[in-house]
Motif scaffolding. Structure first.
Motif, PDB file in Angstrom:
ATOM      1  N   GLU A 109       0.823  -1.209   0.000  1.00  8.71           N
ATOM      2  CA  GLU A 109       0.000   0.000   0.000  1.00  8.71           C
ATOM      3  C   GLU A 109       0.862   1.267   0.000  1.00  8.71           C
ATOM      4  OE1 GLU A 109      -4.107  -0.973   2.225  1.00  8.71           O
ATOM      5  OE2 GLU A 109      -2.350  -1.261   3.503  1.00  8.71           O
ATOM      6  N   LEU A 110       2.164   1.078  -0.159  1.00  8.72           N
ATOM      7  CA  LEU A 110       3.111   2.186  -0.215  1.00  8.72           C
ATOM      8  C   LEU A 110       4.008   2.028  -1.434  1.00  8.72           C
ATOM      9  CD1 LEU A 110       4.209   2.181   3.541  1.00  8.72           C
ATOM     10  CD2 LEU A 110       2.659   3.815   2.472  1.00  8.72           C
ATOM     11  N   ARG A 111       4.296   3.128  -2.109  1.00  4.15           N
ATOM     12  CA  ARG A 111       5.184   3.111  -3.274  1.00  4.15           C
ATOM     13  C   ARG A 111       6.293   4.139  -3.049  1.00  4.15           C
ATOM     14  NH1 ARG A 111       3.419   3.979  -9.638  1.00  4.15           N
ATOM     15  NH2 ARG A 111       5.495   4.483 -10.438  1.00  4.15           N
ATOM     16  N   ARG A 112       7.524   3.681  -2.998  1.00  4.02           N
ATOM     17  CA  ARG A 112       8.650   4.576  -2.747  1.00  4.02           C
ATOM     18  C   ARG A 112       8.917   5.445  -3.969  1.00  4.02           C
ATOM     19  NH1 ARG A 112      14.384   3.495  -2.403  1.00  4.02           N
ATOM     20  NH2 ARG A 112      13.924   1.363  -3.035  1.00  4.02           N
ATOM     21  N   ILE A 113       9.146   6.740  -3.733  1.00  2.00           N
ATOM     22  CA  ILE A 113       9.492   7.679  -4.798  1.00  2.00           C
ATOM     23  C   ILE A 113      10.975   8.003  -4.643  1.00  2.00           C
ATOM     24  CG2 ILE A 113       8.937   9.874  -5.924  1.00  2.00           C
ATOM     25  CD1 ILE A 113       6.241   9.823  -4.495  1.00  2.00           C
ATOM     26  N   GLY A 114      11.823   7.105  -5.088  1.00  2.00           N
ATOM     27  CA  GLY A 114      13.264   7.279  -4.934  1.00  2.00           C
ATOM     28  C   GLY A 114      13.654   7.310  -3.465  1.00  2.00           C
ATOM     29  N   GLY A 115      14.881   7.716  -3.185  1.00  2.00           N
ATOM     30  CA  GLY A 115      15.327   7.881  -1.812  1.00  2.00           C
ATOM     31  C   GLY A 115      15.425   6.581  -1.048  1.00  2.00           C
ATOM     32  N   PRO A 116      15.680   6.679   0.255  1.00  2.00           N
ATOM     33  CA  PRO A 116      15.883   5.491   1.078  1.00  2.00           C
ATOM     34  C   PRO A 116      14.579   4.836   1.497  1.00  2.00           C
ATOM     35  CG  PRO A 116      16.039   7.434   2.439  1.00  2.00           C
ATOM     36  CD  PRO A 116      15.840   7.931   1.018  1.00  2.00           C
ATOM     37  N   GLU A 117      14.691   3.652   2.066  1.00  2.00           N
ATOM     38  CA  GLU A 117      13.547   3.024   2.723  1.00  2.00           C
ATOM     39  C   GLU A 117      13.226   3.804   3.999  1.00  2.00           C
ATOM     40  OE1 GLU A 117      11.668   0.617   1.790  1.00  2.00           O
ATOM     41  OE2 GLU A 117      12.793  -0.226   0.096  1.00  2.00           O
ATOM     42  N   PRO A 118      11.949   3.872   4.397  1.00  2.78           N
ATOM     43  CA  PRO A 118      11.604   4.603   5.624  1.00  2.78           C
ATOM     44  C   PRO A 118      12.106   3.877   6.870  1.00  2.78           C
ATOM     45  CG  PRO A 118       9.688   3.452   4.782  1.00  2.78           C
ATOM     46  CD  PRO A 118      10.768   3.286   3.743  1.00  2.78           C
ATOM     47  N   ARG A 119      12.483   4.636   7.880  1.00  2.00           N
ATOM     48  CA  ARG A 119      12.873   4.066   9.161  1.00  2.00           C
ATOM     49  C   ARG A 119      11.613   3.853  10.002  1.00  2.00           C
ATOM     50  NH1 ARG A 119      16.014   8.502   8.554  1.00  2.00           N
ATOM     51  NH2 ARG A 119      15.276   9.514  10.471  1.00  2.00           N
ATOM     52  N   PRO A 120      11.367   2.632  10.492  1.00  2.00           N
ATOM     53  CA  PRO A 120      10.079   2.310  11.126  1.00  2.00           C
ATOM     54  C   PRO A 120       9.694   3.222  12.284  1.00  2.00           C
ATOM     55  CG  PRO A 120      11.307   0.306  10.687  1.00  2.00           C
ATOM     56  CD  PRO A 120      12.231   1.443  10.388  1.00  2.00           C
ATOM     57  N   GLU A 121      10.661   3.615  13.124  1.00  2.00           N
ATOM     58  CA  GLU A 121      10.323   4.383  14.326  1.00  2.00           C
ATOM     59  C   GLU A 121      10.460   5.892  14.129  1.00  2.00           C
ATOM     60  OE1 GLU A 121       9.213   2.804  17.264  1.00  2.00           O
ATOM     61  OE2 GLU A 121       9.116   1.166  15.821  1.00  2.00           O
ATOM     62  N   ARG A 279      18.674  13.665   2.265  1.00  2.00           N
ATOM     63  CA  ARG A 279      18.954  12.452   1.497  1.00  2.00           C
ATOM     64  C   ARG A 279      18.564  11.201   2.271  1.00  2.00           C
ATOM     65  NH1 ARG A 279      24.331  14.793   0.196  1.00  2.00           N
ATOM     66  NH2 ARG A 279      24.163  15.818  -1.840  1.00  2.00           N
ATOM     67  N   GLU A 280      18.535  11.298   3.597  1.00  2.00           N
ATOM     68  CA  GLU A 280      18.181  10.154   4.442  1.00  2.00           C
ATOM     69  C   GLU A 280      16.688  10.098   4.748  1.00  2.00           C
ATOM     70  OE1 GLU A 280      20.595  10.591   7.887  1.00  2.00           O
ATOM     71  OE2 GLU A 280      22.488  10.305   6.795  1.00  2.00           O
ATOM     72  N   THR A 281      15.913  11.016   4.168  1.00  2.00           N
ATOM     73  CA  THR A 281      14.473  11.103   4.426  1.00  2.00           C
ATOM     74  C   THR A 281      13.705  10.445   3.288  1.00  2.00           C
ATOM     75  OG1 THR A 281      14.813  13.196   5.599  1.00  2.00           O
ATOM     76  CG2 THR A 281      12.570  12.678   4.928  1.00  2.00           C
ATOM     77  N   ALA A 282      12.847   9.514   3.630  1.00  2.00           N
ATOM     78  CA  ALA A 282      12.102   8.751   2.625  1.00  2.00           C
ATOM     79  C   ALA A 282      10.952   9.568   2.053  1.00  2.00           C
ATOM     80  CB  ALA A 282      11.562   7.468   3.249  1.00  2.00           C
ATOM     81  N   THR A 283      10.597   9.282   0.807  1.00  2.00           N
ATOM     82  CA  THR A 283       9.395   9.841   0.181  1.00  2.00           C
ATOM     83  C   THR A 283       8.595   8.685  -0.413  1.00  2.00           C
ATOM     84  OG1 THR A 283      10.818  10.344  -1.742  1.00  2.00           O
ATOM     85  CG2 THR A 283      10.210  12.178  -0.321  1.00  2.00           C
ATOM     86  N   LEU A 284       7.328   8.586  -0.004  1.00  2.00           N
ATOM     87  CA  LEU A 284       6.501   7.455  -0.418  1.00  2.00           C
ATOM     88  C   LEU A 284       5.100   7.919  -0.783  1.00  2.00           C
ATOM     89  CD1 LEU A 284       8.046   6.540   2.562  1.00  2.00           C
ATOM     90  CD2 LEU A 284       7.644   4.361   1.440  1.00  2.00           C
ATOM     91  N   LEU A 285       4.507   7.253  -1.759  1.00  2.00           N
ATOM     92  CA  LEU A 285       3.116   7.480  -2.128  1.00  2.00           C
ATOM     93  C   LEU A 285       2.247   6.434  -1.442  1.00  2.00           C
ATOM     94  CD1 LEU A 285       0.926   8.809  -3.942  1.00  2.00           C
ATOM     95  CD2 LEU A 285       1.509   7.097  -5.678  1.00  2.00           C
ATOM     96  N   VAL A 286       1.210   6.885  -0.744  1.00  2.00           N
ATOM     97  CA  VAL A 286       0.232   5.979  -0.143  1.00  2.00           C
ATOM     98  C   VAL A 286      -0.784   5.610  -1.221  1.00  2.00           C
ATOM     99  CG1 VAL A 286      -1.587   5.735   1.589  1.00  2.00           C
ATOM    100  CG2 VAL A 286       0.522   6.945   2.153  1.00  2.00           C
TER     101      VAL A 286
END
Length: 305
Positions: A109-121, A279-286
C-alpha cells in the motif's frame, strides 16, 4: 467510520479490535445537501446500526465539531449521536487520520518515490494534495504513536525561478496571497496551468489528459507542480524532523506516471546545509484507498482504551 473530503466521502464498518474496514462505499458529496444525509444513506444501504462512529473530516476540529474547508458541511458529534443513536462519536481531522494510518499499512500500500527506505520508528509526515492540501505528522512517544494536527496546507508558498514568479504573481492578483493549497491541490493544478499559460479555465483532469497527449503546456504545468510539491514536502520534513514524507490524497496518484524520480528527489533534498539529512528522508506514495478509515479506526481504538 468515515473519511470525509471536500469532493467525496468514503464510509466503512469496522469490528471492535480490528483496523481494516468492510462494506466500503464512496459517495460524491454533491449528492447530499448535508453530511447527516450522506451518513443516513450509507446506513440505510448497509442495514447496519453501529454503536460507535468516527469521522475523519477535511477541516479543523473544535469541541467535537468541524466545518469542511472546501464544502458547506458541518459535522457535529452531538448532533450525530442524537440522530443515529451512536453511543460515542469521534470527529478527527482527516490528515490526523491519514498520519495515524501509516504504521498500519501493508508494504504493497506504499510506493517509494526514490530515496531510502523509511525508518520504522522515525517521525512520519503526511502531505496530501486533494480538493485541498492536508498536512499532519505522527510521532513515536513512549512506545505509542501520537498524531499531530496542522493547517500546514495554508502556509505561504514561495516561488523559485522566473516561470514560478510570473505564475505566482497571477495567482496573487486573484487571491491576495499564495498559500500552498492555492497551488498544491486539484483546483491548484488547474489554477497553476491558467497562471502559466492563460486562456480559459480548465480542470485538473483536463490538464492531466493534455499531458497524456504530450501537450507541451500541460506537461510544463505538471512538471512545475511536481517540483513545487517536492520542495514543499521537504519543508514539511524539516518542520517536523520527519524520517519519511508520505503523500496521500487524490492528486498525486493520478500524476505519478509523470514523476521524474531524480528531479523530484533533487527538489525535495535542496535544503542548503540540511541536504545530507534530506537524502536520508524517505518519500513514499500511499496507494491505499482506505488509509483514512484505517487511521480513524486506529485513533478510535486508542482513545477507547
Amino acid at each position: 467510520m468515515g473519511d470525509i473530503g471536500g469532493t467525496n466521502s468514503r464510509f466503512g464498518l469496522i469490528c471492535a479490535g480490528e483496523l481494516r474496514p468492510r462494506s466500503v462505499e464512496t459517495a460524491p458529496d454533491e449528492a447530499y445537501p448535508a453530511f447527516e444525509d450522506a451518513v443516513a444513506a450509507y446506513l440505510h444501504k448497509t442495514s447496519e446500526k453501529p454503536r460507535r462512529a468516527a469521522f475523519a473530516v477535511a477541516g479543523p476540529v473544535r469541541n467535537g465539531a468541524a466545518h469542511l474547508t472546501n464544502r458547506d458541511w458541518t459535522i457535529d458529534a452531538a448532533a450525530l449521536s442524537r440522530r443515529f443513536g451512536f453511543a460515542a462519536v469521534k470527529v478527527i481531522n482527516d490528515f490526523v487520520a491519514q498520519a495515524a494510518s501509516l504504521p498500519h499499512l501493508a508494504p504493497d500500500e506504499l510506493r517509494r518515490i526514490g530515496g531510502p527506505e523509511p525508518r520504522p520508528e522515525a517521525v512520519k509526515a503526511a502531505v496530501g494534495p486533494g480538493t485541498g492540501l492536508g498536512v499532519a505528522a505522527l510521532l513515536r512517544v513512549g512506545g505509542t504513536w501520537l498524531p499531530v494536527a496542522s493547517e500546514g496546507g495554508h502556509v505561504e508558498l514561495a516561488a523559485v525561478g522566473e516561470r514560478e514568479d510570473a505564475a505566482f504573481a497571477a495567482i496573487r492578483r486573484e487571491h491576495g496571497r499564495v498559500s500552498a493549497e492555492h497551488v498544491l491541490s486539484g483546483p491548484g493544478l488547474a489554477r497553476l496551468h491558467r497562471a502559466l499559460h492563460g486562456g480559459a479555465a480548465i480542470s485538473a483532469a483536463a490538464v492531466s489528459e493534455g499531458a497524456a497527449r504530450n501537450d507541451p503546456a500541460a506537461l510544463e504545468t505538471i512538471e512545475i507542480f511536481l517540483r513545487i510539491l517536492a520542495r514543499f514536502a521537504g519543508d514539511v520534513a524539516l518542520t517536523f524532523g520527519a524520517g519519511g514524507v508520505y503523500f496521500c490524497g487524490g492528486v498525486l496518484p493520478k500524476l505519478i506516471g509523470f514523476v521524474d524520480t531524480g528531479a523530484f528527489r533533487s527538489s525535495f533534498e535542496a535544503k542548503g546545509p540540511h541536504r545530507g539529512m534530506m537524502r536520508e528522508t524517505a518519500t513514499l506514495l500511499v496507494t491505499s484507498p482506505v488509509a483514512g478509515l484505517v487511521g480513524c479506526a486506529a485513533l478510535a481504538e486508542a482513545r477507547g482504551r
